[in-house]
Motif scaffolding. Structure first.
Motif, PDB file in Angstrom:
ATOM      1  N   LEU A1001     -62.747  -0.301  21.040  1.00 19.73           N
ATOM      2  CA  LEU A1001     -61.913  -0.099  19.871  1.00 19.73           C
ATOM      3  C   LEU A1001     -60.845  -1.186  19.741  1.00 19.73           C
ATOM      4  CD1 LEU A1001     -63.081   2.746  20.678  1.00 19.73           C
ATOM      5  CD2 LEU A1001     -61.091   3.715  19.530  1.00 19.73           C
ATOM      6  N   ASN A1002     -60.368  -1.355  18.509  1.00 18.40           N
ATOM      7  CA  ASN A1002     -59.132  -2.076  18.246  1.00 18.40           C
ATOM      8  C   ASN A1002     -58.039  -1.055  18.004  1.00 18.40           C
ATOM      9  OD1 ASN A1002     -60.375  -4.590  18.422  1.00 18.40           O
ATOM     10  ND2 ASN A1002     -60.896  -4.595  16.245  1.00 18.40           N
ATOM     11  N   MET A1003     -56.823  -1.412  18.375  1.00 18.82           N
ATOM     12  CA  MET A1003     -55.699  -0.480  18.257  1.00 18.82           C
ATOM     13  C   MET A1003     -54.666  -1.031  17.283  1.00 18.82           C
ATOM     14  SD  MET A1003     -53.201   0.984  21.283  1.00 18.82           S
ATOM     15  CE  MET A1003     -51.873  -0.214  21.171  1.00 18.82           C
ATOM     16  N   LEU A1004     -54.158  -0.165  16.426  1.00 14.68           N
ATOM     17  CA  LEU A1004     -53.098  -0.525  15.482  1.00 14.68           C
ATOM     18  C   LEU A1004     -51.861   0.267  15.873  1.00 14.68           C
ATOM     19  CD1 LEU A1004     -52.839  -2.245  12.818  1.00 14.68           C
ATOM     20  CD2 LEU A1004     -52.980  -0.063  11.609  1.00 14.68           C
ATOM     21  N   TYR A1040     -43.197   5.364  17.654  1.00 17.67           N
ATOM     22  CA  TYR A1040     -44.361   4.563  17.300  1.00 17.67           C
ATOM     23  C   TYR A1040     -45.547   5.478  17.027  1.00 17.67           C
ATOM     24  CZ  TYR A1040     -41.557   0.981  19.648  1.00 17.67           C
ATOM     25  OH  TYR A1040     -40.541   0.146  20.025  1.00 17.67           O
ATOM     26  N   THR A1041     -46.458   4.973  16.234  1.00 16.58           N
ATOM     27  CA  THR A1041     -47.740   5.646  16.078  1.00 16.58           C
ATOM     28  C   THR A1041     -48.858   4.683  16.405  1.00 16.58           C
ATOM     29  OG1 THR A1041     -47.893   5.093  13.717  1.00 16.58           O
ATOM     30  CG2 THR A1041     -46.846   7.189  14.291  1.00 16.58           C
ATOM     31  N   ILE A1042     -49.978   5.266  16.889  1.00 17.40           N
ATOM     32  CA  ILE A1042     -51.120   4.468  17.341  1.00 17.40           C
ATOM     33  C   ILE A1042     -52.354   4.952  16.603  1.00 17.40           C
ATOM     34  CG2 ILE A1042     -52.612   4.020  19.319  1.00 17.40           C
ATOM     35  CD1 ILE A1042     -50.116   4.119  21.079  1.00 17.40           C
ATOM     36  N   HIS A1043     -53.153   3.976  16.129  1.00 14.28           N
ATOM     37  CA  HIS A1043     -54.322   4.256  15.318  1.00 14.28           C
ATOM     38  C   HIS A1043     -55.487   3.403  15.809  1.00 14.28           C
ATOM     39  CE1 HIS A1043     -51.325   6.012  12.502  1.00 14.28           C
ATOM     40  NE2 HIS A1043     -50.597   4.996  12.944  1.00 14.28           N
ATOM     41  N   TRP A1044     -56.715   3.807  15.425  1.00 14.12           N
ATOM     42  CA  TRP A1044     -57.924   3.167  15.944  1.00 14.12           C
ATOM     43  C   TRP A1044     -58.850   2.788  14.801  1.00 14.12           C
ATOM     44  CZ3 TRP A1044     -56.638   2.892  20.937  1.00 14.12           C
ATOM     45  CH2 TRP A1044     -55.830   3.901  21.482  1.00 14.12           C
ATOM     46  N   ILE A1069     -50.205   9.563  18.566  1.00 11.18           N
ATOM     47  CA  ILE A1069     -51.530   8.957  18.688  1.00 11.18           C
ATOM     48  C   ILE A1069     -52.477   9.689  17.745  1.00 11.18           C
ATOM     49  CG2 ILE A1069     -53.384   8.345  20.281  1.00 11.18           C
ATOM     50  CD1 ILE A1069     -51.354   8.535  22.552  1.00 11.18           C
ATOM     51  N   CYS A1070     -53.207   8.927  16.963  1.00  6.53           N
ATOM     52  CA  CYS A1070     -54.088   9.487  15.928  1.00  6.53           C
ATOM     53  C   CYS A1070     -55.403   9.976  16.536  1.00  6.53           C
ATOM     54  CB  CYS A1070     -54.349   8.438  14.859  1.00  6.53           C
ATOM     55  SG  CYS A1070     -55.357   9.049  13.488  1.00  6.53           S
ATOM     56  N   SER A1162     -60.146   6.853  13.412  1.00  5.64           N
ATOM     57  CA  SER A1162     -58.892   7.596  13.568  1.00  5.64           C
ATOM     58  C   SER A1162     -57.723   6.721  13.139  1.00  5.64           C
ATOM     59  CB  SER A1162     -58.732   8.048  15.016  1.00  5.64           C
ATOM     60  OG  SER A1162     -59.795   8.902  15.393  1.00  5.64           O
ATOM     61  N   ASN A1163     -57.592   6.528  11.846  1.00  8.73           N
ATOM     62  CA  ASN A1163     -56.460   5.789  11.291  1.00  8.73           C
ATOM     63  C   ASN A1163     -55.662   6.746  10.421  1.00  8.73           C
ATOM     64  OD1 ASN A1163     -54.684   4.144   9.806  1.00  8.73           O
ATOM     65  ND2 ASN A1163     -56.067   2.388  10.016  1.00  8.73           N
ATOM     66  N   CYS A1164     -54.484   7.122  10.916  1.00  2.00           N
ATOM     67  CA  CYS A1164     -53.653   8.128  10.249  1.00  2.00           C
ATOM     68  C   CYS A1164     -52.501   7.506   9.482  1.00  2.00           C
ATOM     69  CB  CYS A1164     -53.103   9.112  11.283  1.00  2.00           C
ATOM     70  SG  CYS A1164     -54.358   9.911  12.300  1.00  2.00           S
ATOM     71  N   MET A1165     -52.538   6.187   9.249  1.00  3.31           N
ATOM     72  CA  MET A1165     -51.387   5.505   8.652  1.00  3.31           C
ATOM     73  C   MET A1165     -50.981   6.126   7.317  1.00  3.31           C
ATOM     74  SD  MET A1165     -50.059   2.946  10.449  1.00  3.31           S
ATOM     75  CE  MET A1165     -49.366   1.847   9.234  1.00  3.31           C
ATOM     76  N   SER A1166     -51.947   6.370   6.460  1.00  6.02           N
ATOM     77  CA  SER A1166     -51.598   6.860   5.111  1.00  6.02           C
ATOM     78  C   SER A1166     -50.994   8.250   5.149  1.00  6.02           C
ATOM     79  CB  SER A1166     -52.850   6.844   4.223  1.00  6.02           C
ATOM     80  OG  SER A1166     -53.851   7.703   4.755  1.00  6.02           O
TER      81      SER A1166
END
Length: 1347
Positions: A1001-1004, A1040-1044, A1069-1070, A1162-1166
């Motif tokens: 995975l890449n992490m945001l 912070y929040t973390i997304h994948w 973490i998402c 698992s990208n919860c940014m929005s």
């Protein structure tokens, strides 16, 4: 007196006999004759003295036999296939107290393809010392090597032996008497024949006393005619002068003659004609001595009028009809600063661009009129704003000079030490002082009766520059090594290559002789010996080889200790000195030159306590024996020992040929020089377990923890990869399907020295003192390990001066710290080098932008201190001559390119000074482009260091972070666009986030205060690994929040790195809907690799309860509507200063999740934002900027521009201001405010507002105002009110560096520049509600030179 001498000789005779082995009683003369079939054995009771040359098949000296070589006036040559000394056998050539004085050669003959049986231990073509054997060879004492003490230039056959210059205060006739054979000045006198006739008579008497045959050199300085009466003039006429009778007031006159030979006279005379017709006379004569030496005498007499440039003047600018800089006007305004009749004129723009490079049409550029540029002539309508200066003549003065230059096709070497023992006919090598080791040059010594005690004469001229002086504070003197000794051991060679295997890589015969010492020898001491054509491209056969001898000093019962000294090993075919399984050997004053494979070589990793002192190695080429010896072609072509399917990666597996190859750190290197190798000068390599016959001599991992011996006063230059490397190990296991590489290929290793080699005991720093590294293509030094400390070192002209690397993702020796202090870094010195095909890059550089040799490529970003992972300390270091060009990002501080590893916030920098380093070149964080790639790797994005005292960025205690890393920024950070950096205050740490299932995975990661500026991380490890690790630096006490980019991983482990006790961050973490969690905390001991559970996390429905977490019981909050799992991550234990983890181990939180099948990314940014957005808060106030007392000529100018709207319920209000170095300019009316700063000194020139109505009605007003500003002006612009209208005024933004297409928004701030180039710091920011720029920029503003 004679009887006393005889008595002394008689008294000393017994002592002489006792120390000279050929005087020993009972020796029998031995004349074996010449037969290559004669097998000789010297056995029990046989003590023989070789008195003449001989050829035999082989010699065996056994069972108490002794062979002594007579010290004869005639050269003795002993030819043989082999010599074996064993079982109490002895071979003696001289002794320590009675060195051999004659010339003796052992010549080993034989071919590799010989049908004769090889010895089972020694092989073929050898001088071998077996069990019980004694080998004592001691040639004459000679200086082994020294340094040049004056630079040797290409074609430098002319040597100036004398130079005299005189001006005011030395009036009259100057006379020098010169010896016709040596060119030496015997006498020098001055006769003031202007003052007194007595001086004229004294001149005549002096000339009369000079012996016939001597050379007279005469010349006038200032004035000599007034009282030069007939006795003086007549005496000189008799010598052959034709012009002395007509020498008048202030005339120039020179005269050279060999007394008694008027036909040899050379004369010149020039009359004084006032300041507009200054005289100059010069005579040159060449003489030849009886020995054939030629020398040139030059006498010069003249009147000089020197000149200097005036200050720059600018009385007009481009407004009006153009720029008029007329000489008459300028002289009227500045009568005391400008001459009325200049010799030349120069014109350039206010920012330093010459007038002929601006593209303007110049109307007039005349030294007698001045400079004129007319606007009407310009296609773009306006001239640049110019300044001019004039070359003005100074008062005239006399100058007289006499020089003597020795002329020949040969060269004189000025040496730092007296060349004791060096003789005509000896061969020396002068090392390269440039990037290429192939610029080493050999010379033969010639007789030189006129040389001083520190000079030698050599045949021929140099092809390259060889430095003989320190440059920019760094000792770059080239080494000069002696190759010739009176005792020679050599291999006889075939004219070309004949072995099929060797001929794959070499065109010459590589089967030389070799000298090998077996365990159990009785005594071995070698000194004053030359070894030529020794070594073989087969294992175990080297010029000098101590093989598995154990302790060879007092510990092993050897007294005096075993030693080799004053050896000259050259043109060898496999190494120089090999120490294998042997300890305590003394290697001193050894020169190793032109060899294949590692030169000074320790083999298996078990070799300890050996000392290399004052050894020189140069021109070390690749060989075939070990993977580390091989170059790329050999690495790919030799796969013996590899697993089927192996494909070589030369840069990783091989390519390590080094001058000093040190396989165990417990060895001493003192006063040694590595002056040119295919790869590295000094390389410390680590064997996890000892290899080969040394297997089992120490437990696994011991060498990686062994304290370093002495490393003092060593130097390395002209190496391709690095001057010094402390890194890597060798593969100690056989090839297999899991690792196909052959044994002894390079592999990874981590060095952490501890007491008794025990990692549980206190650390023992590896100390590197006074190391000099220059002109190494890649690195001056690359050092990876724990406590590695450098002090008083010098790095110059390397691609990268120094990189201190820890352990990659983790420092292997946690708590250790690397440091460099009291050291000097020079980017591009005055050592410009010699253009040569092997040197590679050639282009502009240095502070004067002159052409020079360059490391790696013309555009390579030269760096002094390269920061990699850390932690490190850089203290009290000076950086000199780092100057970035447009197209080459040179900098004093830089970062590892294309870095995926971590960057530690405990990288500390303090007490730094800069010399000839522009502000813009102090630091560079990187930019997409050549060498930097796309800056997309994790380490490229997270670089940081701590400017402890503000000596780099002027803000004490602040951190330098990457400009676009919003995990670390806050509202008061100051941007440094030239560095691609921001200066921030704060408290920083790291979290390591390990993931499994999946690991691809890449992490945001987003900070709640800046959710629109997330950081995308790809991971430190390859995507095919079974786990991945992300290593961001974070601001403490933040959320912070973390997304994948795929469904969240089933396992996440959060490591707390560089957290002090009670430090914390909040993580969300998402995860996909329907996920279930098991969360524990634990502590992992990295030394023992043990992990123990410390607590569990329980789910709570109240987010506030996260604050009540305890070490044994924590809480997590699962916010299903956003998909975020919240935790408060807090450290519960303290840590040591430089440790990544706590004293109890690494505190971690392990999250195991059950993820529903086929879950989306698992990208919860929005959903997370703006719900969890927070206003940015400055937790640690920015420090006060350092005061430099009087304003520096070059400095950072701090500017802050803000245009924003404030809201209080329904009330909305606009604010706008500009701040320059603490001085604020508030914008009072809607529209645009322009603040102008002088780009040369940073002073505010003025501030003016342009209202919205004016911009709409007469938009050209702003553009005209900008047009009238001087070139080189810094222009700051803010907006207030509504800017939703376009017009001609926006062209002014483009003129100042804004983009051509500007989408206007209400709030605008601009830092612009009016000039012929666009600085890196030009910046335009726009926003609907709040536009802000807070940055520093270098003053004066100077254009970077283009490559």
């Amino acid at each position: 007196m004679k009887s006393a001498v005889v008595l002394l000789v008689v008294l000393l005779l017994p002592n002489i006999c006792s120390v000279c082995p050929d005087r020993e009683a009972g020796l029998q003369p031995w004349l074996p004759g010449h037969s290559e079939e004669h097998h000789v054995t010297i056995g029990s009771g046989q003590k023989v003295l070789l008195t003449a040359s001989a050829t035999v098949h082989s010699i065996r000296i056994l069972n108490g036999g002794k062979l002594v070589v007579a010290d004869s006036n005639r050269p003795i040559l002993l030819r043989t296939r082999s010599i074996l000394i064993g079982n109490d056998g002895e071979l003696h050539v001289g002794s320590p107290d009675c060195p051999y004085r004659g010339n003796f050669t052992i010549s080993l003959f034989g071919r590799l393809d010989s049908s004769e049986d090889a010895h089972g231990y020694f092989g073929r073509k050898f001088l071998g010392v077996g069990r019980g054997g004694t080998l004592e060879i001691h040639g004459r004492h000679k200086l082994s090597w020294t340094f040049l003490n004056a630079t040797l230039h290409p074609g430098g056959g002319h040597h100036r032996s004398f130079l005299l210059r005189r001006s005011w205060g030395s009036r009259g006739v100057l006379v020098h008497v010169i010896h016709p054979d040596s060119g030496g000045v015997l006498q020098a006198e001055r006769f003031d024949t202007h003052r007194s006739e007595n001086e004229s008579r004294r001149l005549a008497e002096f000339v009369g006393r000079v012996e016939a045959g001597l050379i007279l050199v005469m010349l006038v300085n200032d004035e000599a005619s007034k009282n030069l009466e007939e006795s003086g003039r007549g005496g000189l006429s008799k010598l052959g002068s034709q012009h002395v009778q007509s020498v008048g007031f202030r005339d120039s006159w020179t005269f050279i003659v060999k007394k008694g030979d008027p036909s040899s006279a050379v004369e010149d005379h020039s009359q004084y004609g006032g300041v507009r017709a200054l005289p100059r006379a010069q005579s040159v004569a060449v003489f030849q001595s009886r020995s054939g030496e030629r020398f040139r005498i030059t006498a010069s007499s003249q009147w000089l009028r020197e000149a200097e440039w005036s200050d720059w003047f600018s009385r007009d600018d481009e407004r009006g009809s153009g720029d008029w800089e007329k000489l008459w006007d300028l002289h009227r305004d500045h009568p005391n600063r400008l001459c009325s009749s200049p010799l030349d004129i120069q014109a350039q723009t206010m920012d330093g661009v010459p007038s002929n490079q601006t593209g303007d049409v110049i109307h007039k550029n005349d030294k007698n009129y001045g400079f004129v540029c007319l606007n009407r002539d310009q296609p773009h309508g306006f001239c640049h704003n110019y300044r001019v200066r004039f070359l003005c003549g100074k008062e005239v003065r006399p100058q007289a000079s006499v020089s003597v230059d020795m002329l020949s096709g040969d060269s004189i070497l000025e040496l730092a030490d007296e060349p004791l023992g060096w003789e005509s006919g000896d061969r020396v090598v002068v090392a390269s002082s440039d990037f290429s080791m192939h610029q080493a040059e050999e010379f033969i010594l010639l007789p030189c009766p006129q040389c001083s005690e520190h000079q030698v004469k050599v045949k021929g001229r140099a092809r390259f520059v060889h430095l003989g002086e320190p440059v920019d504070g760094v000792d770059m003197r080239a080494e000069v090594g002696l190759l010739t000794r009176n005792v020679l051991i050599r291999g006889e060679m075939e004219p070309g290559c004949y072995s099929q295997e060797a001929c794959r890589f070499f065109t010459f015969d590589t089967f030389g002789g070799h000298l090998k010492v077996e365990r159990g020898f009785r005594a071995v001491h070698l000194s004053g010996v030359e070894l030529q054509h020794m070594g073989q491209q087969s294992m175990g056969h080297y010029p000098v080889h101590f093989h598995m001898n154990g302790d060879v000093d007092q510990r092993g019962g050897y007294d005096p200790p075993t030693s080799v000294s004053q050896l000259s090993i050259h043109h060898s075919f496999s190494r120089c000195v090999t120490i294998h399984g042997s300890n305590g050997l003394q290697v001193k004053d050894v020169v190793g030159y032109d060899t294949l494979g590692h030169c000074f070589f320790t083999e298996d990793g078990a070799e300890q306590r050996n000392t290399f002192q004052h050894c020189l190695g140069l021109l070390v080429r690749p060989g075939t024996l070990l993977p580390s010896d091989r170059d790329g072609r050999m690495c790919r072509g030799i796969t013996e020992g590899a697993f089927p399917g192996y494909v070589a990666n030369p840069r990783q597996d091989c390519s390590a040929a080094s001058t000093f190859w040190i396989a165990n750190p417990n060895n001493n290197l003192i006063d040694c020089a590595a002056a040119g190798s295919q790869e590295a000068g000094f390389w410390f390599i680590f064997h996890h377990v000892p290899t080969g016959p040394s297997e089992g001599l120490y437990p696994p991992g011991q060498s990686e923890h062994t304290p370093m011996g002495e490393f003092i006063n060593n130097r390395a230059h002209s190496n391709y990869r690095a001057g010094l490397i402390l890194d890597h190990g060798v593969k100690t296991t056989p090839a297999s399907s899991s690792d196909k590489r052959p044994p002894l290929s390079l592999t990874g290793a981590r060095y952490g020295p501890h007491q008794d080699s025990d990692p549980s005991k206190p650390r023992v720093p590896a100390l590197i003192h006074h190391f000099i590294a220059y002109k190494n293509q890649d690195h001056g030094a690359w050092l990876r390990g724990g406590d590695v400390w450098l002090d008083d070192c010098q790095f110059a002209d390397n691609g990268i001066g120094l990189t201190l690397a820890s352990g990659g993702t983790f420092p292997d020796d946690d708590g250790s710290c690397q440091q460099v202090q009291n050291s000097l870094f020079v980017g591009e010195s005055g050592n410009r080098g010699t253009r040569d095909a092997d040197n590679g890059a050639w282009g502009p550089g240095g502070t004067d932008r002159s052409s020079r040799t360059l490391p790696r490529a013309v555009d390579f970003p030269i760096r002094g201190m390269q920061i990699y992972d850390g932690p490190i300390n850089v203290h009290n270091c000076t950086f000199r001559n780092y100057v970035a060009l447009d197209g080459r990002h040179s900098s004093a501080f830089g970062f590892r390119l294309n870095n995926s590893w971590q960057s530690c916030p405990n990288n500390n920098v303090s007490s730094i000074s800069f010399d000839h380093v522009p502000m813009s070149s102090r630091v560079f964080f990187g930019a997409p482009g050549p060498w930097f790639s796309q800056m997309h790797l994790d380490g490229d994005k997270t670089t940081v260091f701590h400017d402890v005292d503000g000596s780099v960025g002027d803000f004490p205690g602040a951190f330098l972070v990457k400009q676009d890393n919003w995990l670390l920024r806050h509202p008061d950070c100051v941007d440094v666009p030239d560095w691609r950096a921001a200066i921030c205050s704060g408290r920083y740490a790291q979290v390591y986030i390990q993931i499994r299932n999946p690991a691809s995975l890449n992490m945001l990661m987003a900070r709640n205060e800046y959710p629109n500026r997330p950081l995308l991380l790809e991971g430190a490890l390859g995507k095919k690994k079974h786990y991945q690790q992300f290593q961001p630096v974070v601001s403490l006490a933040k959320g912070y929040t973390i997304h994948w980019d795929q469904a969240a991983p089933a396992e996440v482990i959060v490591w707390l790195i560089n957290f002090n006790k009670n430090d914390w961050i909040s993580l969300g973490i998402c995860y996909p809907p329907g996920s279930a969690f098991t969360i524990i905390s634990d502590v992992h001991d990295r030394l023992s690799k043990q992990t123990h559970k410390t607590g569990v996390f329980i789910r709570t429905n109240q987010s506030e309860k996260l604050e009540r977490s305890r070490p044994s019981r924590g809480y997590y909050f699962w916010e299903e509507e956003t998909g975020l799992l919240f935790l408060k991550v807090k450290a519960h234990s303290s840590r040591e200063k430089f440790a990544f983890c706590s004293v109890k181990g690494c505190e971690r939180i392990k999250i195991t999740a059950v993820i529903p099948d086929k879950s989306p990314p698992s990208n919860c940014m929005s959903r997370a934002y703006p719900r969890h957005s927070q206003l940015p808060v400055v937790d640690v106030l920015m420090p006060k900027r350092r005061s430099h007392g009087t304003q520096q000529s070059e400095h950072f100018l701090e500017v802050r521009l803000e245009s924003f709207i404030t809201r209080f319920f329904h009330i909305k209000e606009d604010f706008s201001f500009t701040e320059v170095s603490g001085r604020k300019f508030y914008q009072l009316e809607d529209g645009i405010q322009v603040t102008v700063i002088d780009g040369q000194n940073g002073g505010v020139v003025g501030s003016r507002s342009f209202s919205s109505s004016l911009l709409q009605g007469v938009p050209a007003q702003l553009e005209k105002y900008i047009d009238r500003l001087k070139d080189g002006s810094i222009v700051l612009m803010t907006s207030k009110g509504h800017l939703g209208f376009r017009g001609g005024w926006t062209r002014a933004l483009q003129r100042l560096g804004g983009n051509k297409r500007i989408e206007l928004r209400d709030k605008l701030v601009l830092v612009g520049f009016k000039g012929s180039f666009r600085p890196d710091w030009v910046r335009l920011e726009q926003d609907k509600d709040h536009a802000k720029i807070h940055q520093v920029l270098p003053v004066p503003v100077v254009a970077k030179m283009k490559l």
